[in-house]
Scaffold this active site. Sequence first.
Site, mmCIF file in Angstrom:
data_model
loop_
_atom_site.group_PDB
_atom_site.id
_atom_site.type_symbol
_atom_site.label_atom_id
_atom_site.label_comp_id
_atom_site.label_asym_id
_atom_site.label_seq_id
_atom_site.Cartn_x
_atom_site.Cartn_y
_atom_site.Cartn_z
ATOM 1 N N HIS A 1 0.807 -1.181 -0.238
ATOM 2 C CA HIS A 1 -0.030 -0.040 -0.127
ATOM 3 C C HIS A 1 0.888 1.165 0.113
ATOM 4 O O HIS A 1 0.948 2.219 0.791
ATOM 5 C CB HIS A 1 -0.890 0.060 1.278
ATOM 6 C CG HIS A 1 -2.080 0.928 1.046
ATOM 7 N ND1 HIS A 1 -3.335 0.277 1.367
ATOM 8 C CD2 HIS A 1 -2.096 2.329 0.810
ATOM 9 C CE1 HIS A 1 -4.216 1.675 1.178
ATOM 10 N NE2 HIS A 1 -3.655 2.686 0.869
ATOM 11 N N ASN B 1 -2.615 -2.436 -3.350
ATOM 12 C CA ASN B 1 -3.712 -1.283 -3.166
ATOM 13 C C ASN B 1 -3.502 -0.413 -4.371
ATOM 14 O O ASN B 1 -2.315 0.264 -4.416
ATOM 15 C CB ASN B 1 -3.312 -0.910 -1.817
ATOM 16 C CG ASN B 1 -4.611 0.099 -1.708
ATOM 17 O OD1 ASN B 1 -5.997 -0.083 -1.607
ATOM 18 N ND2 ASN B 1 -4.380 1.324 -1.676
ATOM 19 N N GLU B 2 -4.520 -0.385 -4.995
ATOM 20 C CA GLU B 2 -4.840 0.846 -5.834
ATOM 21 C C GLU B 2 -3.663 1.278 -6.736
ATOM 22 O O GLU B 2 -3.184 2.318 -6.708
ATOM 23 C CB GLU B 2 -5.137 2.082 -5.126
ATOM 24 C CG GLU B 2 -6.504 2.129 -4.519
ATOM 25 C CD GLU B 2 -6.885 3.391 -4.036
ATOM 26 O OE1 GLU B 2 -6.466 4.339 -4.009
ATOM 27 O OE2 GLU B 2 -8.324 3.661 -3.661
ATOM 28 N N TYR C 1 -14.977 5.084 -3.648
ATOM 29 C CA TYR C 1 -15.485 6.285 -2.957
ATOM 30 C C TYR C 1 -16.608 7.147 -3.954
ATOM 31 O O TYR C 1 -17.595 7.316 -3.288
ATOM 32 C CB TYR C 1 -14.278 7.105 -2.847
ATOM 33 C CG TYR C 1 -13.208 6.647 -2.092
ATOM 34 C CD1 TYR C 1 -13.441 6.863 -0.495
ATOM 35 C CD2 TYR C 1 -12.265 5.638 -2.265
ATOM 36 C CE1 TYR C 1 -12.531 6.208 0.341
ATOM 37 C CE2 TYR C 1 -11.214 5.070 -1.346
ATOM 38 C CZ TYR C 1 -11.664 5.567 -0.050
ATOM 39 O OH TYR C 1 -10.659 4.762 0.817
ATOM 40 N N GLU D 1 -12.483 -0.690 0.286
ATOM 41 C CA GLU D 1 -12.380 0.460 1.056
ATOM 42 C C GLU D 1 -13.640 1.219 0.254
ATOM 43 O O GLU D 1 -13.910 1.088 -0.667
ATOM 44 C CB GLU D 1 -11.107 1.338 0.574
ATOM 45 C CG GLU D 1 -9.752 1.100 1.052
ATOM 46 C CD GLU D 1 -8.704 1.919 0.827
ATOM 47 O OE1 GLU D 1 -9.077 3.169 0.072
ATOM 48 O OE2 GLU D 1 -7.431 1.475 0.930
ATOM 49 N N TRP E 1 -13.244 2.558 4.929
ATOM 50 C CA TRP E 1 -12.012 3.127 5.093
ATOM 51 C C TRP E 1 -12.312 4.313 5.924
ATOM 52 O O TRP E 1 -13.301 5.319 5.616
ATOM 53 C CB TRP E 1 -11.438 3.707 3.573
ATOM 54 C CG TRP E 1 -10.176 4.304 4.033
ATOM 55 C CD1 TRP E 1 -10.119 5.706 4.108
ATOM 56 C CD2 TRP E 1 -8.708 3.812 4.082
ATOM 57 N NE1 TRP E 1 -8.653 6.211 4.336
ATOM 58 C CE2 TRP E 1 -7.865 4.740 4.314
ATOM 59 C CE3 TRP E 1 -8.422 2.399 4.085
ATOM 60 C CZ2 TRP E 1 -6.727 4.800 4.677
ATOM 61 C CZ3 TRP E 1 -6.960 2.226 4.235
ATOM 62 C CH2 TRP E 1 -6.159 3.292 4.440
ATOM 63 N N GLU F 1 -3.383 11.232 5.584
ATOM 64 C CA GLU F 1 -3.991 11.228 4.532
ATOM 65 C C GLU F 1 -2.967 11.845 3.310
ATOM 66 O O GLU F 1 -3.410 12.640 2.649
ATOM 67 C CB GLU F 1 -5.398 12.030 4.532
ATOM 68 C CG GLU F 1 -6.017 12.011 3.189
ATOM 69 C CD GLU F 1 -6.368 10.628 2.464
ATOM 70 O OE1 GLU F 1 -6.591 9.742 3.293
ATOM 71 O OE2 GLU F 1 -6.293 10.564 1.438
HETATM 72 C C1 PNW Z 1 -7.370 5.677 -1.173
HETATM 73 N N1 PNW Z 1 -9.580 9.134 -6.188
HETATM 74 O O1 PNW Z 1 -6.907 6.451 -2.209
HETATM 75 C C2 PNW Z 1 -6.226 4.907 -0.408
HETATM 76 O O2 PNW Z 1 -6.245 3.418 -0.717
HETATM 77 C C3 PNW Z 1 -6.241 5.218 0.999
HETATM 78 O O3 PNW Z 1 -4.822 5.105 1.367
HETATM 79 C C4 PNW Z 1 -6.616 6.577 1.124
HETATM 80 O O4 PNW Z 1 -6.541 7.162 2.287
HETATM 81 C C5 PNW Z 1 -8.242 6.816 0.783
HETATM 82 O O5 PNW Z 1 -8.454 6.120 -0.403
HETATM 83 C C6 PNW Z 1 -8.589 8.063 1.097
HETATM 84 O O6 PNW Z 1 -8.290 9.091 -0.077
HETATM 85 C C7 PNW Z 1 -7.613 7.067 -3.178
HETATM 86 O O7 PNW Z 1 -9.067 10.267 -6.636
HETATM 87 C C8 PNW Z 1 -6.955 8.249 -3.791
HETATM 88 O O8 PNW Z 1 -10.733 8.984 -6.462
HETATM 89 C C9 PNW Z 1 -7.760 8.881 -4.902
HETATM 90 C C10 PNW Z 1 -8.935 8.542 -5.142
HETATM 91 C C11 PNW Z 1 -9.491 7.481 -4.579
HETATM 92 C C12 PNW Z 1 -9.323 6.821 -3.440
#
Ligand code: PNW
EC number: 3.2.1.21
Length: 453
Positions: free
Chosen positions: A118, A162-163, A303, A358, A405, A412
Amino acid sequence: MGFKKDFLWGAASASYQIEGAWDKDGKGMSTWDHLTEKPGAIYQGHTGKVACDHYHRYKEDIALMKEMGLKSYRFSISWPRILPDGIGKINQAGLDFYSDLVDELLANDIIPFPTLFHWDFPYELYLKGGWLNRESSNWFAEYTKAVVERLSDRVNHWFTLNEPQVFVGLGHITGEHAPGLKLQKRDIITIIHNVLLAHGKSVKMIREFSKLEAKVGMAPVCNVFIPADNNPRSIVAAREAMFSNNNGEHFSGWSNTWWLDPVYFGEYPKDGLLEAEKYLPPTWKEDLKTISQKVDFLGNNHYQGSYIKADEKGNPEHQRPEIGEALTGFNWRVTPEGLYWGPKFLYERYSSPLIITENGLSNKDWVSIDGKVHDPQRIDFTHRYLREYKKAAEDGVEIEGYFHWSIMDNFEWAFGYKERFGLIHVDFNTQKRTIKDSGYWYKKVIESNGENL
Ligand code: PNW
């Protein structure tokens, strides 16, 4: 039928975001330790050096997870804590930490669900070219083996990455995340290929060295398109948007098919190959065999989605946010239907059981005068998203779990401690933890297995 009997209700975190102890007990430096030293890179110059000090407080944190009734906990393992140089010498103290964490979780009847990567990449390997170096997949396999040999007598659920979209896109194109690079398309295609190869080799290692029968998957973040109305044409348009290669000239890496077709079908999507094939290594077709190891589930961080409506001819129109529309602390949209349509479309295409790895929102929560943390927006957000997720299950999509999450407020990334995502509030001056109202609400959801949603 809603959530199945042994549904994995959980919450998630990541090593760099919560552990702190950045140079304790032999840990090596990560690219995030490195980036946070750069003036101006992170909001207010915040770093993860201490974060939630979870490294020293994991027992207290697990007691809170137990109090909230979590069935599973998704955490990540810090690669440079295990291998300070990324490869070579193993740091036993690093492995001990995760071994103790796993024991403590199991003693509290919480299923450990580690993610191997991650984003805290070993700085020493960055000096060797990082993900641009084709060797990176072998480095990741070596690291996987070290972890699996130590933990797999007790751990049998794994995520590899992760991502990848985010650490490639924000880390190597826009430069907002570690390692802070701004590379061009040729390099990005190379990096994605190496990252996919690392995933494949890691899965192989898990299968080969696991003592328990392992279940493994990847945890990408997908672009989710939601039909804005019930018109079948809008559904078709949303599905097409999800599975077309929408990268264009600026290869952002945000394509669902570019990441997932290689894993599930052993192929890169044809529309993406048109622009990318010339940059792939000569061995790419052979490599796809390694990349497409059988996986047991598809993790997916979700998200916010985008709404699409089709006109009479079926042409897609992307719907803009309405004036005054609800937004989260991050100014992200609230799009609960994404947890119905995302899983549904992904399941249609890849036929893989799904786990939401998440989902959540940030706010500027604080401890109220009564000593509690009132976060009605987080409750309402999660309620709305979970209802849609339940609908997906009722429609026959195989879903195995949901990880909120985050378990607790944490670092962050480029936003430092500005945004709070936790079910548990953390006071970063005193390290005092307070379960938020949403944490108690989530406990009831878990107790009823989602019946009360
Ligand atoms: C995730 N977007 O990141 C990560 O996996 C986490 O570590 C992080 O804390 C969490 O989401 C909140 O930000 C993302 O642009 C970053 O849609 C960017 C996006 C989505 C998730």
